[in-house]
Structures are given as structure tokens and as C-alpha cells.
Design a protein around this motif. Structure first.
Motif, PDB file in Angstrom:
ATOM      1  N   GLU A  85      34.452  53.700  48.200  1.00 34.55           N
ATOM      2  CA  GLU A  85      33.466  54.573  48.846  1.00 34.55           C
ATOM      3  C   GLU A  85      34.039  55.208  50.113  1.00 34.55           C
ATOM      4  N   TYR A  86      34.700  54.395  50.939  1.00 33.14           N
ATOM      5  CA  TYR A  86      35.304  54.919  52.171  1.00 33.14           C
ATOM      6  C   TYR A  86      36.423  55.910  51.851  1.00 33.14           C
ATOM      7  N   HIS A  87      37.244  55.561  50.858  1.00 33.09           N
ATOM      8  CA  HIS A  87      38.361  56.424  50.481  1.00 33.09           C
ATOM      9  C   HIS A  87      37.846  57.792  50.029  1.00 33.09           C
ATOM     10  N   GLU A  88      36.838  57.798  49.173  1.00 30.96           N
ATOM     11  CA  GLU A  88      36.292  59.061  48.672  1.00 30.96           C
ATOM     12  C   GLU A  88      35.597  59.843  49.783  1.00 30.96           C
ATOM     13  N   LEU A  89      34.867  59.147  50.659  1.00 29.19           N
ATOM     14  CA  LEU A  89      34.206  59.819  51.780  1.00 29.19           C
ATOM     15  C   LEU A  89      35.240  60.491  52.687  1.00 29.19           C
ATOM     16  N   LEU A  90      36.277  59.755  53.052  1.00 26.43           N
ATOM     17  CA  LEU A  90      37.316  60.311  53.926  1.00 26.43           C
ATOM     18  C   LEU A  90      38.090  61.427  53.227  1.00 26.43           C
ATOM     19  N   ALA A  91      38.348  61.270  51.928  1.00 30.65           N
ATOM     20  CA  ALA A  91      39.056  62.321  51.186  1.00 30.65           C
ATOM     21  C   ALA A  91      38.237  63.606  51.167  1.00 30.65           C
ATOM     22  N   ASN A  92      36.940  63.479  50.950  1.00 28.37           N
ATOM     23  CA  ASN A  92      36.074  64.663  50.967  1.00 28.37           C
ATOM     24  C   ASN A  92      35.998  65.265  52.370  1.00 28.37           C
ATOM     25  N   LEU A  93      35.960  64.424  53.389  1.00 30.51           N
ATOM     26  CA  LEU A  93      36.000  64.898  54.766  1.00 30.51           C
ATOM     27  C   LEU A  93      37.320  65.628  55.026  1.00 30.51           C
ATOM     28  N   GLY A  94      38.384  65.182  54.354  1.00 29.89           N
ATOM     29  CA  GLY A  94      39.694  65.803  54.496  1.00 29.89           C
ATOM     30  C   GLY A  94      39.688  67.280  54.141  1.00 29.89           C
ATOM     31  N   TYR A  95      38.914  67.676  53.120  1.00 24.66           N
ATOM     32  CA  TYR A  95      38.820  69.097  52.784  1.00 24.66           C
ATOM     33  C   TYR A  95      38.340  69.896  53.993  1.00 24.66           C
ATOM     34  N   PHE A  96      37.310  69.380  54.649  1.00 19.43           N
ATOM     35  CA  PHE A  96      36.727  70.047  55.810  1.00 19.43           C
ATOM     36  C   PHE A  96      37.721  70.089  56.970  1.00 19.43           C
ATOM     37  N   ILE A  97      38.371  68.965  57.236  1.00 17.58           N
ATOM     38  CA  ILE A  97      39.324  68.868  58.353  1.00 17.58           C
ATOM     39  C   ILE A  97      40.512  69.808  58.125  1.00 17.58           C
ATOM     40  N   ILE A  98      41.047  69.818  56.907  1.00 15.51           N
ATOM     41  CA  ILE A  98      42.169  70.702  56.578  1.00 15.51           C
ATOM     42  C   ILE A  98      41.743  72.164  56.732  1.00 15.51           C
ATOM     43  N   GLY A  99      40.556  72.475  56.254  1.00 12.62           N
ATOM     44  CA  GLY A  99      40.039  73.842  56.383  1.00 12.62           C
ATOM     45  C   GLY A  99      39.898  74.260  57.840  1.00 12.62           C
ATOM     46  N   LEU A 100      39.359  73.363  58.678  1.00  9.29           N
ATOM     47  CA  LEU A 100      39.235  73.661  60.109  1.00  9.29           C
ATOM     48  C   LEU A 100      40.605  73.866  60.749  1.00  9.29           C
ATOM     49  N   HIS A 101      41.554  73.009  60.384  1.00  8.83           N
ATOM     50  CA  HIS A 101      42.907  73.095  60.939  1.00  8.83           C
ATOM     51  C   HIS A 101      43.538  74.450  60.592  1.00  8.83           C
ATOM     52  N   ALA A 102      43.444  74.839  59.335  1.00  5.08           N
ATOM     53  CA  ALA A 102      44.015  76.121  58.901  1.00  5.08           C
ATOM     54  C   ALA A 102      43.278  77.290  59.553  1.00  5.08           C
ATOM     55  N   ALA A 103      41.955  77.210  59.615  1.00  2.00           N
ATOM     56  CA  ALA A 103      41.174  78.281  60.239  1.00  2.00           C
ATOM     57  C   ALA A 103      41.523  78.420  61.720  1.00  2.00           C
ATOM     58  N   ALA A 104      41.685  77.294  62.401  1.00  2.00           N
ATOM     59  CA  ALA A 104      42.039  77.334  63.827  1.00  2.00           C
ATOM     60  C   ALA A 104      43.396  78.007  64.028  1.00  2.00           C
ATOM     61  N   ALA A 105      44.354  77.688  63.171  1.00  2.00           N
ATOM     62  CA  ALA A 105      45.681  78.307  63.280  1.00  2.00           C
ATOM     63  C   ALA A 105      45.579  79.820  63.083  1.00  2.00           C
ATOM     64  N   LEU A 106      44.771  80.238  62.104  1.00  2.00           N
ATOM     65  CA  LEU A 106      44.616  81.677  61.850  1.00  2.00           C
ATOM     66  C   LEU A 106      43.860  82.381  62.979  1.00  2.00           C
ATOM     67  N   VAL A 107      42.842  81.718  63.538  1.00  2.00           N
ATOM     68  CA  VAL A 107      42.114  82.296  64.677  1.00  2.00           C
ATOM     69  C   VAL A 107      43.055  82.470  65.866  1.00  2.00           C
ATOM     70  N   HIS A 108      43.886  81.458  66.111  1.00  2.00           N
ATOM     71  CA  HIS A 108      44.858  81.580  67.205  1.00  2.00           C
ATOM     72  C   HIS A 108      45.798  82.765  66.960  1.00  2.00           C
ATOM     73  N   HIS A 109      46.228  82.906  65.729  1.00  2.00           N
ATOM     74  CA  HIS A 109      47.210  83.953  65.413  1.00  2.00           C
ATOM     75  C   HIS A 109      46.598  85.354  65.470  1.00  2.00           C
ATOM     76  N   TYR A 110      45.431  85.524  64.850  1.00  4.18           N
ATOM     77  CA  TYR A 110      44.860  86.870  64.719  1.00  4.18           C
ATOM     78  C   TYR A 110      43.863  87.248  65.809  1.00  4.18           C
ATOM     79  N   PHE A 111      43.154  86.258  66.373  1.00  6.58           N
ATOM     80  CA  PHE A 111      42.147  86.573  67.382  1.00  6.58           C
ATOM     81  C   PHE A 111      42.707  86.409  68.800  1.00  6.58           C
ATOM     82  N   TYR A 112      43.272  85.234  69.079  1.00  7.75           N
ATOM     83  CA  TYR A 112      43.832  84.994  70.412  1.00  7.75           C
ATOM     84  C   TYR A 112      45.235  85.590  70.561  1.00  7.75           C
TER      85      TYR A 112
END
Length: 176
Positions: free
Chosen positions: A135-162
């Protein structure tokens, strides 16, 4: 001071990225293959997880050894704090997630395979613990999609916006 991360850090970052994509893909796509292929998908997933654990520890050691190149232009203290928090979450997630997976596999009390080899397992199964860990493994793995998405989005915001060098610091060097 350097304007980019070290070549070791860049290599580890992108290698971990590829392993994470492979580990997630193995679990997401196994349902499309014949059932007889499931052990192969599981082995790929587990082997990637072990590799991610080892490489994340190596990344952490490399990060502690090498200074972080500055972001130019310098972001606000709030953005810097959020970046540090985000990286802490990523390191924790991709160290804890494989550890939980390994504990889960070990406590099943039956042979399991990683890198094509039979791995150690408990002499007796503990399915209550395995179910909790799963249960913990699956919960954290699913949370990983969100965390990875935020990480990639932040990098792109830094590159294109800031328009700073955040993303460029982690890109491989161009070959001439």
C-alpha cells in the motif's frame, strides 16, 4: 564557480530519469502483455528500483561533495527554499520507494528475481507486512507521478518564464 553541475551529477540525473521511466513503464504496460510475461515485467521493475536506489545514494553523495552551481539571475529566497524542499522530497521518495519495494519482496518469503538472479528472501512469509508495504509503495509511486511532473514543470518555468539557467545547469554538454 561552475555554471553547470558536474558531468557525474548530470549523468546520474539522466540515468535515474531513464530508470524511473522504465520502472514505471514496466508496471503500467505489463497488463497489455500476455500473463506469461508478467515475471519479466516484474524483474525489470525490481531491477530498475534497485538501480535507482544505488544511483540516488550516489547522487546524494555527489551533491554533498560538489557545490551547486548558482542560478543566474538569482531567484527569490522563496523560490530557492521551494527548490530545496522539492529536491529533498525527490531524494527521499526515490530512496524510500525502492527500500519499501525490497522489504516487500523479501518478506513475501518466496524466490524473486532481479538482474536475472534469484534474490534472498525470508524463510517465512509475512503477508500482513507485505500488504502494508505494498500500500505504501503504490501510494508513494503514484505520488511520484505528481512530484516528477512538478519537478519538470518547475524546470520549464525557470527556463521559459524566469529565463534563468536552472534547466541548462543539468543539460549534458554539447559535443563539437
Amino acid at each position: 564557480m561552475r555554471s553547470k553541475y558536474s558531468s557525474v551529477q548530470i549523468t546520474l540525473h539522466w540515468l535515474v530519469f531513464l530508470l524511473i521511466v522504465t520502472a514505471y513503464s514496466a508496471m503500467e504496460f505489463r497488463g497489455f502483455a500476455p500473463r506469461s510475461y508478467r515475471p519479466w515485467f516484474n524483474m525489470v521493475h525490481v531491477s530498475c528500483g534497485i538501480s535507482i536506489l544505488v544511483l540516488m545514494v550516489a547522487r546524494l553523495l555527489a551533491r554533498l561533495k560538489n557545490p551547486t552551481p548558482p542560478i543566474v539571475p538569482k531567484p527569490s529566497p522563496m523560490l530557492t527554499g521551494l527548490a530545496h524542499l522539492g529536491h529533498l522530497v525527490i531524494y527521499l521518495l526515490f530512496i524510500v520507494l525502492p527500500v519499501i519495494g525490497l522489504l516487500m519482496m523479501y518478506n513475501r518469503g518466496e524466490p524473486w528475481i532481479a538482474f536475472g538472479m534469484v534474490m534472498p528472501y525470508a524463510s517465512e512469509s509475512n503477508f500482513d507486512l507485505v500488504d502494508t508495504l505494498k500500500e505504501y509503495h503504490e501510494l508513494l509511486a503514484n505520488l511520484g507521478y505528481f512530484i516528477i511532473g512538478l519537478h519538470a514543470a518547475a524546470a520549464l518555468v525557470h527556463h521559459y518564464f524566469y529565463k534563468d539557467n536552472t534547466l541548462l545547469r543539468m543539460m549534458p554538454k554539447k559535443r563539437h
